[in-house]
Structures are given as structure tokens and as C-alpha cells.
Scaffold this motif. Structure first.
Motif, PDB file in Angstrom:
ATOM      1  N   GLY A 185      10.621   1.433   2.767  1.00  0.00           N
ATOM      2  CA  GLY A 185      10.182   1.416   4.160  1.00  0.00           C
ATOM      3  C   GLY A 185      10.017  -0.042   4.577  1.00  0.00           C
ATOM      4  N   GLY A 188       8.117  -2.140   1.927  1.00  0.00           N
ATOM      5  CA  GLY A 188       8.906  -2.376   0.724  1.00  0.00           C
ATOM      6  C   GLY A 188      10.023  -3.380   0.979  1.00  0.00           C
ATOM      7  N   VAL A 206      13.323   1.020  -4.983  1.00  0.00           N
ATOM      8  CA  VAL A 206      13.452   2.466  -5.225  1.00  0.00           C
ATOM      9  C   VAL A 206      13.076   3.269  -3.987  1.00  0.00           C
ATOM     10  CG1 VAL A 206      12.806   4.335  -6.817  1.00  0.00           C
ATOM     11  CG2 VAL A 206      12.480   1.940  -7.508  1.00  0.00           C
ATOM     12  N   ASP A 207      13.897   4.229  -3.615  1.00  0.00           N
ATOM     13  CA  ASP A 207      13.588   5.151  -2.512  1.00  0.00           C
ATOM     14  C   ASP A 207      14.585   6.301  -2.613  1.00  0.00           C
ATOM     15  OD1 ASP A 207      13.013   6.289   0.195  1.00  0.00           O
ATOM     16  OD2 ASP A 207      12.048   4.371   0.577  1.00  0.00           O
ATOM     17  N   THR A 208      14.506   7.232  -1.679  1.00  0.00           N
ATOM     18  CA  THR A 208      15.492   8.320  -1.650  1.00  0.00           C
ATOM     19  C   THR A 208      16.292   8.289  -0.345  1.00  0.00           C
ATOM     20  OG1 THR A 208      13.773   9.758  -0.784  1.00  0.00           O
ATOM     21  CG2 THR A 208      14.198   9.903  -3.144  1.00  0.00           C
ATOM     22  N   ARG A 212      17.776   3.306   4.274  1.00  0.00           N
ATOM     23  CA  ARG A 212      16.810   2.255   3.937  1.00  0.00           C
ATOM     24  C   ARG A 212      17.260   1.480   2.703  1.00  0.00           C
ATOM     25  NH1 ARG A 212      10.846   4.430   5.632  1.00  0.00           N
ATOM     26  NH2 ARG A 212      11.415   4.902   7.778  1.00  0.00           N
ATOM     27  N   GLY A 252       2.295   4.495  -1.111  1.00  0.00           N
ATOM     28  CA  GLY A 252       0.973   5.019  -0.803  1.00  0.00           C
ATOM     29  C   GLY A 252       0.770   6.451  -1.276  1.00  0.00           C
ATOM     30  N   CYS A 255       3.168   9.682  -1.452  1.00  0.00           N
ATOM     31  CA  CYS A 255       4.489   9.528  -2.090  1.00  0.00           C
ATOM     32  C   CYS A 255       4.996  10.890  -2.574  1.00  0.00           C
ATOM     33  CB  CYS A 255       4.436   8.510  -3.229  1.00  0.00           C
ATOM     34  SG  CYS A 255       3.358   8.953  -4.569  1.00  0.00           S
ATOM     35  N   THR A 267       4.185   7.225  -7.938  1.00  0.00           N
ATOM     36  CA  THR A 267       4.621   5.820  -7.930  1.00  0.00           C
ATOM     37  C   THR A 267       3.754   4.978  -8.862  1.00  0.00           C
ATOM     38  OG1 THR A 267       3.286   5.514  -5.945  1.00  0.00           O
ATOM     39  CG2 THR A 267       5.660   5.775  -5.634  1.00  0.00           C
ATOM     40  N   VAL A 284       0.056  -2.225  -2.385  1.00  0.00           N
ATOM     41  CA  VAL A 284      -0.321  -2.324  -0.964  1.00  0.00           C
ATOM     42  C   VAL A 284      -0.147  -0.995  -0.228  1.00  0.00           C
ATOM     43  CG1 VAL A 284       0.038  -4.815  -0.745  1.00  0.00           C
ATOM     44  CG2 VAL A 284       1.928  -3.233  -0.231  1.00  0.00           C
ATOM     45  N   GLY A 285       0.633  -0.058  -0.806  1.00  0.00           N
ATOM     46  CA  GLY A 285       0.693   1.288  -0.232  1.00  0.00           C
ATOM     47  C   GLY A 285      -0.741   1.798  -0.149  1.00  0.00           C
ATOM     48  N   ALA A 323      -3.820  -6.073   3.030  1.00  0.00           N
ATOM     49  CA  ALA A 323      -3.361  -7.461   2.983  1.00  0.00           C
ATOM     50  C   ALA A 323      -4.276  -8.332   3.835  1.00  0.00           C
ATOM     51  CB  ALA A 323      -1.942  -7.546   3.505  1.00  0.00           C
TER      52      ALA A 323
HETATM   53  P1  NAD Z   1       7.065   4.237   5.330  1.00  0.00           P
HETATM   54  O1  NAD Z   1       6.284   5.477   5.177  1.00  0.00           O
HETATM   55  O2  NAD Z   1       8.080   4.152   6.406  1.00  0.00           O
HETATM   56  O3  NAD Z   1       7.788   3.873   3.948  1.00  0.00           O
HETATM   57  C1  NAD Z   1       7.484   4.491   2.751  1.00  0.00           C
HETATM   58  C2  NAD Z   1       8.794   4.715   1.982  1.00  0.00           C
HETATM   59  O4  NAD Z   1       8.476   5.192   0.675  1.00  0.00           O
HETATM   60  C3  NAD Z   1       9.703   5.764   2.615  1.00  0.00           C
HETATM   61  O5  NAD Z   1      10.981   5.210   2.856  1.00  0.00           O
HETATM   62  C4  NAD Z   1       9.735   6.888   1.569  1.00  0.00           C
HETATM   63  O6  NAD Z   1      10.996   7.560   1.518  1.00  0.00           O
HETATM   64  C5  NAD Z   1       9.451   6.141   0.282  1.00  0.00           C
HETATM   65  N1  NAD Z   1       8.959   6.966  -0.825  1.00  0.00           N
HETATM   66  C6  NAD Z   1       8.257   8.128  -0.781  1.00  0.00           C
HETATM   67  N2  NAD Z   1       8.013   8.574  -2.024  1.00  0.00           N
HETATM   68  C7  NAD Z   1       8.564   7.668  -2.875  1.00  0.00           C
HETATM   69  C8  NAD Z   1       8.637   7.579  -4.304  1.00  0.00           C
HETATM   70  N3  NAD Z   1       8.092   8.517  -5.096  1.00  0.00           N
HETATM   71  N4  NAD Z   1       9.284   6.499  -4.846  1.00  0.00           N
HETATM   72  C9  NAD Z   1       9.854   5.550  -4.067  1.00  0.00           C
HETATM   73  N5  NAD Z   1       9.813   5.595  -2.707  1.00  0.00           N
HETATM   74  C10 NAD Z   1       9.171   6.638  -2.124  1.00  0.00           C
HETATM   75  O7  NAD Z   1       5.954   3.151   5.565  1.00  0.00           O
HETATM   76  P2  NAD Z   1       5.752   1.547   5.500  1.00  0.00           P
HETATM   77  O8  NAD Z   1       5.477   1.071   6.885  1.00  0.00           O
HETATM   78  O9  NAD Z   1       6.808   0.882   4.727  1.00  0.00           O
HETATM   79  O10 NAD Z   1       4.387   1.529   4.708  1.00  0.00           O
HETATM   80  C11 NAD Z   1       4.326   1.831   3.340  1.00  0.00           C
HETATM   81  C12 NAD Z   1       2.896   1.969   2.855  1.00  0.00           C
HETATM   82  O11 NAD Z   1       2.226   0.703   3.016  1.00  0.00           O
HETATM   83  C13 NAD Z   1       2.068   2.966   3.651  1.00  0.00           C
HETATM   84  O12 NAD Z   1       1.164   3.620   2.771  1.00  0.00           O
HETATM   85  C14 NAD Z   1       1.281   2.097   4.595  1.00  0.00           C
HETATM   86  O13 NAD Z   1       0.097   2.718   5.037  1.00  0.00           O
HETATM   87  C15 NAD Z   1       0.998   0.930   3.694  1.00  0.00           C
HETATM   88  N6  NAD Z   1       0.593  -0.319   4.347  1.00  0.00           N
HETATM   89  C16 NAD Z   1      -0.374  -1.041   3.725  1.00  0.00           C
HETATM   90  C17 NAD Z   1      -0.791  -2.231   4.248  1.00  0.00           C
HETATM   91  C18 NAD Z   1      -1.815  -3.058   3.528  1.00  0.00           C
HETATM   92  O14 NAD Z   1      -2.351  -4.009   4.098  1.00  0.00           O
HETATM   93  N7  NAD Z   1      -2.106  -2.802   2.267  1.00  0.00           N
HETATM   94  C19 NAD Z   1      -0.229  -2.702   5.445  1.00  0.00           C
HETATM   95  C20 NAD Z   1       0.782  -1.955   6.043  1.00  0.00           C
HETATM   96  C21 NAD Z   1       1.189  -0.759   5.484  1.00  0.00           C
END
Ligand code: NAD
Ligand code: ZN
Length: 381
Positions: A185, A188, A206-208, A212, A252, A255, A267, A284-285, A323
Motif C-alpha cells: 500500500g 509499504g 510482499v502483497d497480493t 501495487r 496492520g 492483514c 505479518t 508502522v502498520g 511515526a
Molecule cells: P493499505 O491498506 O492501502 O495497504 C495495506 C496493504 O497491505 C494492502 O495493499 C494489502 O493488500 C496488503 N496486505 C494485506 N494483508 C497482507 C499480508 N498478509 N501480507 C502482505 N501484505 C498484505 O494502507 P496504507 O495506507 O499503506 O497503510 C498501511 C498501514 O499503515 C495501515 O495499518 C495504516 O493504518 C498504517 N499507518 C500507520 C502510520 C503510523 O504512523 N504508524 C501512518 C500511516 C499509516
């Protein structure tokens, strides 16, 4: 003003609300010109947090200062500013150390505040025409002249670029390291970009979702398609059986496995398996203290079956949490200014605020081609 309001699970609406305004002497009022939808918004959108109905979403904001409170010294009317998603005071014990994601002042009784965010204080979000910015002098990153032309790059400094960078900091990525990143996402992809910036020798993502993963490949990373559930094997193969030097969690608690079922510990345990002994892991997820909407019994209480024995035996290290955007955004902005990076390469859609509900729906479905949406309040259809 017009704003995107959360009504309840998968129900958001653009409607008229009272104008944001200066409430304290240290506030700044910003007219928003770009505001992104984030993966964090989706946890709220899906009703998987305790977000209160009626609140305005949006924590990735950029715009022009139109009014400053009487105690604001540095920021001026007319400045174009990018706002970190975290709201810090600048003077508490954590902010002093650069840990503004865990500010002790802005959300009393808790560590950390943010705009339009469940559990992070009462602040309204910026998916709206105007935004109130507390502690304006501390929180505003004033953008350089000519920033209009790179607005979609600069708005990524509000969250996902520094967050991706933070993942690599928590994981301890150094030049020459191999890095595995779970999630392609926006976060990542920004972690992959940051690892590349830091001189990683090999970045695996890694993703599906094929669209992306293709973006990760464009960056020079190795795409690991986990659709068949053999991602772990592939990473071990690529690293001579040892695992990567560093790993980043950018997915996060929601997942999923190859059948698109939520498996909250997947994850984290895959990271333990695919990062080498003594390697670093940056998470950070988002993971939450309670998730009543989860099917998993442990996850309902914010817990998981974590391979702690393996983690301990391998002597791995882990860093977690929101972050601290302020710690990185100024330096990362210089990389944008000098054309060293262009984080807008992940933007798939720029839409007027009115189209936010359909954008949420499509981004939530991870519909092909919907990687990152920038909303433009003030621009009509
Ligand atoms: P997103 O949901 O668009 O991306 C997540 C990706 O993970 C998707 O493409 C999904 O297909 C993939 N995924 C799902 N299960 C998986 C697995 N088992 N293995 C590998 N990939 C898998 O969201 P994003 O905007 O990229 O955000 C990702 C995470 O980061 C979210 O949890 C979001 O809340 C978090 N986030 C944290 C902070 C922070 O400050 N820590 C800031 C922004 C976002
Ligand atoms: Zn975000």
C-alpha cells in the motif's frame, strides 16, 4: 464549510458543518488545498475503531495559512504549509526528544494526538475546506517557494512518506542491507522508497495486489506475490535461507491470508520467520488495544499469538508505533525540493472533495488502480 463526515461503518458524507476557526492564541487556520485518504482512515471507515459518528476525517493535510492566533510568531498568513498528521505541543518531554507522535499535552491522559483520528483527541480532520492547527508554530512545515507545482509530492510529507521512512528507521536499515517489506500500500511503497534512498542492496515487497506490486517493481524492488501463500519461502530463497537483514510491517491488524480472511498475527509472524537472526523489525502498520469487531478471540482484546519464542531465540529487535512525522519532514521535503525523490508517483487519483465518498469506497475495496487518493477541497467536479 464543506467537510467529509463519518456517519458510521462504510458511511461517509460531504456536508455543511460549522467553519473551523482559531480557538486558542497558538492556533493557525489553514485553507486546505490537498488532503489524502490514508489506510488508517479505512480502519475507521470500516467501523473497526471507536470513531464517533459526526466527526470530520482527514489527517494528511496541506494548504495556505489564512489566519494566525495572537501568540503565533513564526508562521505568517499566506504561508503554504504541510501539517504532520500528529499534533504535538513542542514542549513536553516527548516532543522535546523528537517523539511528537507521542505528545503528552495535546491529548491529555494519552500519548499522541492527531487530526480526525479515533482515540487521538477531539481534533477535526482536514478533509474539509478549512482546518484548525493547534500549536501552529510547532506543527506547520512552511513549504518553499514554487511548492504549488509539486503539491502532490509535498502533501505526502504529512504522513506516508515520513511513516515509510520511520519504518526503515525502526528496523535500522543501513546501506547494503536487504529489506523485506510486508504491504505494498502507500506506506509499504514509501518504506521501499526510503530503504532504496538509504542504500539497501535488495528490497523485497510482499502483497497480493498485482497493481501495487507493479509499482514496487518500478522502484527497483523485488515483488513477492503472496497470492499462493508461498511468500515466506520465496524470501528465504532470495536471502540464502537466512532471512533479510531488516523487515518492515506496513499492513496492520487487518492483514489477510491468501483467502482474504483477516489473520491478525500473520505479518508479524512472517516477519519473525523472514528476518535474519539479530535483524531489526519496524512495525508502522496499525495495531489496536481493542478490536471488538474482530472474529479472532485474542484480537478482540488487542492480543495475538506471536512467535515470541522464535523472536527471542533469533535475538531480533523490534520498534513500533505512530511515526514522529516532525522528526523527518523537513529533511525529506528538501529531497522533494531538489528533485531527489517524487513521492507522488503512487498517486492514482486527484478528486474534488465532493467525490470523497466514492473514493473511500473504491480505496477500501483496494480496487485495481486505486493506490492513493488526493482530495482537493475548493475544486468542484
Ligand atoms: P493499505 O491498506 O492501502 O495497504 C495495506 C496493504 O497491505 C494492502 O495493499 C494489502 O493488500 C496488503 N496486505 C494485506 N494483508 C497482507 C499480508 N498478509 N501480507 C502482505 N501484505 C498484505 O494502507 P496504507 O495506507 O499503506 O497503510 C498501511 C498501514 O499503515 C495501515 O495499518 C495504516 O493504518 C498504517 N499507518 C500507520 C502510520 C503510523 O504512523 N504508524 C501512518 C500511516 C499509516
Ligand atoms: Zn495517514
Amino acid at each position: 464549510m464543506k467537510a467529509l463526515v463519518y456517519n458510521g461503518p462504510r458511511d461517509v458524507q460531504v456536508r455543511d458543518v460549522p467553519d473551523a476557526r482559531i480557538e486558542r492564541a497558538t492556533d493557525v487556520l489553514v485553507k486546505i488545498s490537498s488532503t489524502n485518504i490514508c489506510g488508517s482512515d479505512l480502519h475507521m471507515y470500516e467501523g473497526r475503531t471507536d470513531m464517533e459518528p459526526g466527526r470530520i476525517l482527514g489527517h494528511e493535510n496541506l494548504g495556505e495559512v489564512i489566519e494566525v492566533g495572537p501568540a503565533v510568531d513564526r508562521v505568517k498568513v499566506g504561508d503554504r504549509v504541510c501539517l504532520p498528521f500528529n499534533i504535538g505541543c513542542g514542549f513536553c518531554e516527548h516532543c522535546e526528544k523528537g517523539l511528537s507522535g507521542f505528545c503528552l499535552t495535546a491529548n491529555p491522559g494519552n500519548a499522541g494526538a492527531a487530526y480526525g483520528f479515533a482515540g487521538m483527541g477531539p481534533y477535526s480532520g482536514g478533509q474539509a475546506e478549512y482546518l484548525r492547527v493547534p500549536y501552529g508554530d510547532f506543527n506547520c512545515l512552511v513549504l518553499p517557494r514554487g511548492s504549488e507545482e509539486k503539491e502532490t509530492d509535498y502533501v505526502m510529507l504529512s504522513d506516508i512518506f515520513p511513516t515509510g521512512y520511520h519504518a526503515t528507521e525502526l528496523a535500522g536499515v543501513k546501506p547494503g542491507d536487504s529489506v523485506v517489506i510486508y504491504g505494498a500500500g502507500p506506506v509499504g511503497l514509501m518504506a521501499a522508497s526510503s530503504a532504496t534512498l538509504k542504500g539497501a542492496s535488495m528490497v523485497m515487497v510482499v502483497d497480493t495486489h498485482k497493481d501495487r506490486l507493479q509499482l514496487a517493481e518500478k522502484l527497483g524492488a523485488i515483488a513477492i506475490d503472496d497470492t499462493e501463500g508461498n511468500g515466506v519461502e520465496r524470501i528465504l530463497e532470495l536471502t540464502g535461507g537466512k532471512g533479510a537483514d531488516c523487515g518492515c510491517e506496513c499492513v496492520g491488524y487487518q492483514c489477510c491470508n491468501m483467502h482474504r480472511e483477516e489473520v491478525p498475527n500473520l505479518t508479524m509472524n512472517n516477519l519473525v520467520a523472514t528476518v535474519k537472526a539479530t535483524g531489526g523489525i519496524g512495525v508502522v502498520g496499525v495495531f489496536v488495544p481493542e478490536d471488538p469487531g474482530a472474529r479472532d478471540k485474542l484480537e478482540k482484546r488487542g492480543q495475538m499469538a506471536f512467535d515470541f519464542g522464535q523472536f527471542w531465540f533469533k535475538g531480533q529487535k523490534m520498534g513500533t508505533g505512530q511515526a514522529n512525522v516532525k522528526a523527518y519532514n523537513r529533511l525529506l521535503s528538501r529531497l522533494i525540493e531538489k528533485d531527489k525523490v517524487k513521492p507522488s508517483w503512487i498517486v492514482s487519483h486527484e478528486l474534488p472533495l465532493e467525490q470523497a465518498p466514492e473514493a473511500y469506497e473504491n480505496f477500501d475495496k483496494r480496487k485495481t488502480g486505486w493506490t492513493k487518493v488526493v482530495l482537493k477541497p475548493g475544486k468542484s467536479k
